[in-house]
Design a protein around this motif. Structure first.
Motif, mmCIF file in Angstrom:
data_model
loop_
_atom_site.group_PDB
_atom_site.id
_atom_site.type_symbol
_atom_site.label_atom_id
_atom_site.label_comp_id
_atom_site.label_asym_id
_atom_site.label_seq_id
_atom_site.Cartn_x
_atom_site.Cartn_y
_atom_site.Cartn_z
ATOM 1 N N ALA B 280 2.833 38.757 60.427
ATOM 2 C CA ALA B 280 2.617 39.921 61.764
ATOM 3 C C ALA B 280 1.177 38.606 62.491
ATOM 4 C CB ALA B 280 2.152 41.068 61.488
ATOM 5 N N PHE B 281 0.375 39.199 61.642
ATOM 6 C CA PHE B 281 -0.878 37.963 61.354
ATOM 7 C C PHE B 281 -1.569 37.380 60.725
ATOM 8 C CE2 PHE B 281 -2.342 42.531 61.465
ATOM 9 C CZ PHE B 281 -3.219 42.120 60.598
ATOM 10 N N ASN B 282 -1.831 36.649 60.903
ATOM 11 C CA ASN B 282 -3.239 35.790 59.555
ATOM 12 C C ASN B 282 -4.405 35.511 60.267
ATOM 13 O OD1 ASN B 282 0.078 33.843 57.871
ATOM 14 N ND2 ASN B 282 -0.795 35.898 57.851
ATOM 15 N N HIS B 283 -5.250 35.572 58.703
ATOM 16 C CA HIS B 283 -6.638 35.595 58.691
ATOM 17 C C HIS B 283 -7.529 36.261 59.984
ATOM 18 C CE1 HIS B 283 -5.292 32.443 55.796
ATOM 19 N NE2 HIS B 283 -4.674 32.152 56.736
ATOM 20 N N VAL B 284 -7.160 37.705 60.185
ATOM 21 C CA VAL B 284 -8.022 37.490 61.375
ATOM 22 C C VAL B 284 -9.131 38.357 60.927
ATOM 23 C CG1 VAL B 284 -8.239 39.588 63.021
ATOM 24 C CG2 VAL B 284 -6.260 38.467 62.706
ATOM 25 N N SER B 285 -10.268 38.150 61.454
ATOM 26 C CA SER B 285 -12.069 38.323 60.449
ATOM 27 C C SER B 285 -12.370 38.842 62.559
ATOM 28 C CB SER B 285 -12.649 37.371 59.894
ATOM 29 O OG SER B 285 -11.981 37.099 58.932
ATOM 30 N N PHE B 286 -12.636 40.463 61.952
ATOM 31 C CA PHE B 286 -14.564 40.389 63.723
ATOM 32 C C PHE B 286 -15.300 41.339 62.984
ATOM 33 C CE2 PHE B 286 -10.100 42.997 64.492
ATOM 34 C CZ PHE B 286 -10.968 43.798 64.983
ATOM 35 N N ASP B 287 -16.245 41.479 63.515
ATOM 36 C CA ASP B 287 -16.981 43.106 63.601
ATOM 37 C C ASP B 287 -17.444 43.866 64.288
ATOM 38 O OD1 ASP B 287 -17.866 41.953 61.335
ATOM 39 O OD2 ASP B 287 -20.222 41.301 61.774
ATOM 40 N N LEU B 288 -17.183 45.125 64.151
ATOM 41 C CA LEU B 288 -17.005 46.262 64.819
ATOM 42 C C LEU B 288 -17.985 46.884 64.635
ATOM 43 C CD1 LEU B 288 -15.795 47.707 68.041
ATOM 44 C CD2 LEU B 288 -14.817 48.853 65.786
ATOM 45 N N HIS B 289 -19.261 46.636 66.497
ATOM 46 C CA HIS B 289 -20.642 46.722 66.772
ATOM 47 C C HIS B 289 -20.786 48.790 66.661
ATOM 48 C CE1 HIS B 289 -22.292 43.709 65.717
ATOM 49 N NE2 HIS B 289 -21.485 42.489 66.330
ATOM 50 N N LYS B 290 -21.414 49.131 66.482
ATOM 51 C CA LYS B 290 -22.277 50.691 67.079
ATOM 52 C C LYS B 290 -21.995 50.351 68.479
ATOM 53 C CE LYS B 290 -24.651 55.256 66.579
ATOM 54 N NZ LYS B 290 -25.067 55.342 65.437
ATOM 55 N N GLY B 291 -21.340 51.734 69.010
ATOM 56 C CA GLY B 291 -21.931 52.020 70.774
ATOM 57 C C GLY B 291 -20.490 50.211 71.494
ATOM 58 N N GLU B 292 -19.977 49.519 71.133
ATOM 59 C CA GLU B 292 -19.482 48.806 71.969
ATOM 60 C C GLU B 292 -17.849 49.086 71.846
ATOM 61 O OE1 GLU B 292 -19.266 44.003 70.444
ATOM 62 O OE2 GLU B 292 -18.422 45.167 68.570
ATOM 63 N N VAL B 293 -17.311 48.174 73.229
ATOM 64 C CA VAL B 293 -16.013 48.216 73.283
ATOM 65 C C VAL B 293 -15.515 47.038 73.045
ATOM 66 C CG1 VAL B 293 -14.481 48.810 75.068
ATOM 67 C CG2 VAL B 293 -16.691 50.524 75.004
ATOM 68 N N LEU B 294 -14.069 46.868 71.857
ATOM 69 C CA LEU B 294 -14.355 45.679 71.777
ATOM 70 C C LEU B 294 -12.616 45.558 72.011
ATOM 71 C CD1 LEU B 294 -13.924 42.568 69.967
ATOM 72 C CD2 LEU B 294 -13.599 44.442 68.248
ATOM 73 N N GLY B 295 -11.832 44.733 73.213
ATOM 74 C CA GLY B 295 -11.235 44.366 73.522
ATOM 75 C C GLY B 295 -10.103 42.761 72.594
ATOM 76 N N LEU B 296 -8.882 43.901 72.480
ATOM 77 C CA LEU B 296 -8.309 43.325 72.015
ATOM 78 C C LEU B 296 -7.231 42.585 72.473
ATOM 79 C CD1 LEU B 296 -7.464 44.180 68.539
ATOM 80 C CD2 LEU B 296 -8.611 42.971 68.749
ATOM 81 N N SER B 459 -17.931 53.463 68.281
ATOM 82 C CA SER B 459 -16.911 52.029 68.349
ATOM 83 C C SER B 459 -15.466 52.060 69.055
ATOM 84 C CB SER B 459 -17.734 51.849 67.745
ATOM 85 O OG SER B 459 -19.107 51.198 66.995
ATOM 86 N N ILE B 460 -15.212 51.484 69.834
ATOM 87 C CA ILE B 460 -13.964 51.263 70.335
ATOM 88 C C ILE B 460 -13.240 49.806 70.478
ATOM 89 C CG2 ILE B 460 -12.958 51.239 72.411
ATOM 90 C CD1 ILE B 460 -14.423 54.166 73.332
ATOM 91 N N ILE B 461 -11.826 49.944 69.519
ATOM 92 C CA ILE B 461 -10.870 48.899 69.964
ATOM 93 C C ILE B 461 -9.908 49.126 70.884
ATOM 94 C CG2 ILE B 461 -9.392 46.983 68.838
ATOM 95 C CD1 ILE B 461 -10.761 47.809 66.354
#
Lengths: 341, 507
Positions: B280-296, B459-461
């Protein structure tokens, strides 16, 4: 073709037509939900008109007495059916609970005399068996009707092993007192059954657990996405189902003062039918305490009436079958696309 | 255009209820050409295919086939006119054999007195497959062959059906046929497409992969939000223009309430490290910070949905770490994820989000019931209070909190599900297509709720319904393509990346 709408088609926008359809469906739904009550009224009326004894105090008490064991079993089934599952182990668990109770309290076969503790032991064991059934069903992902059928077989077998093929006669004096005792003319056993049913209804309607059961039965995927513990809830339902089945078995043992595996025989399917009569669904999500109660009451009235009419046993089966199909036709909701399996 | 005009669409459109999914499409198809359809998810490509293939009927406009008016009620009828579609979701019956599938519904010509001459049917099925260069045992059941082969059988079936009637003038519709195929298989498929074309048939080809479209097609139609935004000959097509036409116009920052976009704090609430799910997917890394909206962002099948599935406990990862609250966690189910502080607003509201039989009130409190009990008994006072508060705050239009949720419109039901997510006290919320099938007014209210969530420190994705929405809402965007992270964009207010920037890393 459905021409009901054709007249108003030109005057309404598609959006308004949709609203009309929603309203119409809601109306049909309301009527369908009223059907079990209507059924109850009709059944009662037929009974009262054709049999003058039907409304006698004696017969009314009799009906309440006859519906008491099915009512306890209906608590098991109302939870299990709400999930869209089935518990075929109810009869086996009942048989085991009755047999093992007779084995533990004062009896003619052995020197055991655990009294009330004997009953508690049986309740605990059966609840554990139910939890195990739920565990196998959920963790093993084996359909509930297979798992519960197998467990039912095991429990029936164990029941017979307990009394070594000669049913045990109970001599416990308390059993005699309870089975003969009455309050305001109503047998203790009936009162106990109604109390058990009330507890079941409260659990279903007023606890987070009950809400979770409805949610899972209606839409398991959605329920899981809300973060409900689906597995644990299902295990609890099967544990509760076995607990109620064992209570029914114990009540039967008290009534008969005899412990044998056959006390569970043919006890489950009539109650499943009764719940469907009352508006419950075998696919889960629909039904509840009221539908279980009304269903069991209608079913019992029907049986009682046929007996009063003096109908021959075999003919009674025929009539009962036909009436059930007619009644269920009126109460169940159908989908347009698939014919039920 | 070498061939003769086979098919013509004049101003065709489609509405579902009040929702217009396709409008005013003109299209011409000539014999011996391959046409590509491109556009984002939901741009209307598949809908147009369904109209041509007879799955549904257009709500407006007309179609012509070889100069005659063309209007069909079913796939079978379309087949009789020489138009056949290979479906995205395969339409084969798994427990029948390959030959039985190819001739499903057409057994009559092999039957005498009701008995089917299987040998003859098998021989014909073999020929049908050979025609597209496939050698297969046609007595095998479909469930025993792999997806790529099933796709080929499906193509052979459609080809056989349409050539039976339209000798050399068939129109074959391929809806994303390459998603399940390997490179070699794609090559073989393209070989067949070229053969069909040389025989004078026309092929319509939908794909998310622009390189494929550029390789195989002669002309490209571009779609955006149910409208046709351009037609280009493939030879010498300018990819920049194609991208531009796909993304179309841009909504204003005001629409997404960008003035309330929060600046992410340094506090990391969720860490994803080298996460992989096999296939499905490989080697995905990210940080989600407090209070942010992260878009995929990414096309369908890029792996963005699978990343979310891991975070909410639907799928267990093959390798890698999810760290939340300072602890490394693997979730076996959404229940565990919720307890760790992650809750999702699912994509398919009706199938995954709403519990139709329960009231608005119960739908709101269901992720938070433990805290609302007095002993064993659920406190009606508390649940009613909470439900009333949310209905007011989120602007849910309803008769009362006891109303069943399935009587609400899409937008209002979605607000209820948002209220549930907010009420759950989970610090991390995953919003999968938060405004799918929601009217414009409700969209605005949902955007407001999202802004309120982040202002409150959640925090939102987000997986946006459209790219535009994803950019408008997010303070940061991660792009996935074929299961790998291909780009990361910062999206501060006033300096957001354009859709073009992102699409180029997506496709």
């Amino acid at each position: 073709m459905n021409n009901k709408w054709e007249a108003s088609m030109e005057t309404l926008s598609v959006g308004e037509q949709f609203a009309e359809k929603v309203k119409d469906n809601a109306k049909k739904d309301r009527i369908r939900r009223m059907m079990p009550i209507i059924l109850l009224v009709v059944m009662t009326a037929i009974g009262a008109i054709t049999q003058k004894n039907f409304f006698s105090a004696r017969n009314l008490v009799n009906i309440l007495y006859q519906m008491s064991i099915p009512l306890v079993i209906s608590v098991s089934l109302m939870f299990v059916l709400l999930l869209g599952s089935i518990d075929l182990s109810i009869e086996g668990v009942m048989g085991f609970a009755g047999s093992f109770t007779a084995f533990l309290v004062q009896n003619r076969t052995n020197s055991n005399n655990f009294g009330i503790f004997g009953i508690l032991i049986v309740l605990v064991i059966c609840t554990c068996v139910g939890a195990l059934t739920g565990f196998i069903h959920t963790k093993g992902r084996i359909a509930s009707f297979i798992t519960t059928y197998a467990v039912g077989q095991v429990m029936t077998g164990v029941a017979v092993l307990v009394y070594n093929s000669t049913p045990i006669a109970v001599t416990e004096p308390a059993f005699v007192t309870i089975s003969q005792g009455r309050l305001f003319g109503i047998p203790y056993l009936t009162l106990m059954s109604f109390a058990i049913f009330a507890i079941g209804a409260i659990i279903l309607n007023f606890t987070a657990f009950g809400r979770a059961v409805y949610a899972i039965g209606d839409n398991e995927t959605a329920a899981a996405s809300t973060g409900i513990n689906v597995t644990l809830t299902k295990i609890k339902v099967f544990a509760l189902s076995a607990l109620m089945a064992s209570a029914a078995g114990i009540l039967m043992c008290i009534r008969l003062k005899l412990g044998q595996s056959s006390i569970g025989l043919n006890q489950m399917f009539p109650v499943v039918t009764a719940i469907v009569l009352g508006g419950g669904s075998l696919y889960g999500g629909k039904g509840g305490a009221l539908s279980a109660f009304v269903g069991v009451l209608v079913y019992t009235e029907l049986t009682n009436w046929l007996t009063l009419m003096g109908v021959d046993t075999y003919l009674r089966g025929v009539i009962q079958g036909v009436i059930i199909i007619v009644a269920v036709t009126l109460t169940i909701e159908r989908t347009r696309k698939t014919i039920s399996k | 255009m070498a061939g003769q005009l086979l098919f013509k669409a004049n101003g065709v459109g489609k509405t579902y209820g009040l929702n217009t999914v396709l409008r005013d499409i003109d299209m011409e198809i000539y014999s011996g050409e391959v046409i590509g359809l491109i556009g984002e998810n939901g741009a209307g490509k598949s809908t147009l295919m369904k109209l041509i293939a007879g799955v549904t009927k257009p709500s407006m406009g007309s179609m012509e086939l070889q100069g005659q008016p063309y209007s069909v009620n079913s796939i079978l009828e379309a087949n009789k006119h020489g138009i056949g579609m290979v479906f995205q979701e395969q339409s084969l019956v798994a427990n029948l054999t390959i030959s039985q599938n190819i001739y499903l519904g057409r057994e009559k010509k092999y039957a005498t007195l009701g008995f089917v001459n299987w040998a003859k049917m098998n021989a014909d099925a073999k020929k049908a497959l050979e025609r597209i260069g496939i050698d297969l045992d046609v007595t095998k059941k479909v469930r025993d062959i792999d997806f790529a082969m099933r796709q080929m059988v499906e193509i052979a079936k459609v080809l056989d059906v349409v050539t039976e009637t339209a000798n050399g003038h068939a129109i074959i519709l391929l809806d994303e046929p390459t998603t399940v195929l390997s490179d070699d298989e794609i090559k073989a498929l393209f070989e067949q497409v070229r053969k069909m074309k040389e025989a004078g048939n026309a092929v319509i080809f939908i794909s998310h992969r622009l390189d494929e479209v550029l390789e195989i097609t002669d002309r490209i139609y571009v779609f955006k939000d149910g409208e046709e935004t351009g037609v280009f000959p493939t030879e010498g097509a300018d990819t920049n223009i194609l991208y531009e036409r796909m993304v179309g116009r841009v909504a204003t920052g005001e629409f997404y309430i960008e003035n309330r976009q929060t600046v992410a704090t340094d506090e990391v609430v969720l860490q994803v490290k080298d996460l992989s799910v096999f296939g499905a997917f490989n080697h995905v890394s990210f940080d989600l910070h407090k209070g942010e909206v992260l878009g995929l962002c990414g096309v369908e099948g890029s792996g963005k949905e699978d990343v979310c599935a891991v975070l909410i406990g639907d799928v267990e990862p093959t390798s890698g770490k999810v760290i939340i609250g300072g602890k490394e966690r693997t979730f076996k189910n959404p229940y565990q994820a919720r307890h760790a502080g992650i809750l999702s607003v699912p994509k398919e509201r009706r199938d995954e989000g709403m519990i139709g039989i329960l009231s608005i009130e119960n739908n709101i409190v269901i992720s938070h019931m433990e805290a609302l009990q007095n002993g064993f008994i659920l406190s009606g006072k508390k649940t009613e209070g909470i439900a009333n508060e949310w209905v007011k705050k989120a602007g849910v239009k309803c008769v009362g909190i006891k109303q069943h949720i399935n009587q609400l419109s899409g937008g209002n039901a979605q607000k209820v599900i948002f209220a549930r997510a907010l009420e759950s006290n989970c610090p991390v919320l995953i919003l999968n297509h938060p405004t799918r099938g929601v009217d414009v007014g409700s969209k605005e209210e949902i955007y407001t709720l999202i802004r309120e969530m982040t202002e409150a420190g959640n925090s939102i994705i987000v997986i946006g319904d459209t790219l535009d929405e994803c950019i408008g809402l997010s303070s940061r965007i991660i792009v996935l393509k074929d299961g790998l992270v291909t780009a990361e964009f910062d999206c501060p207010v006033g300096n957001k990346p354009t859709q073009m920037d992102i699409v180029q890393t997506m496709m």
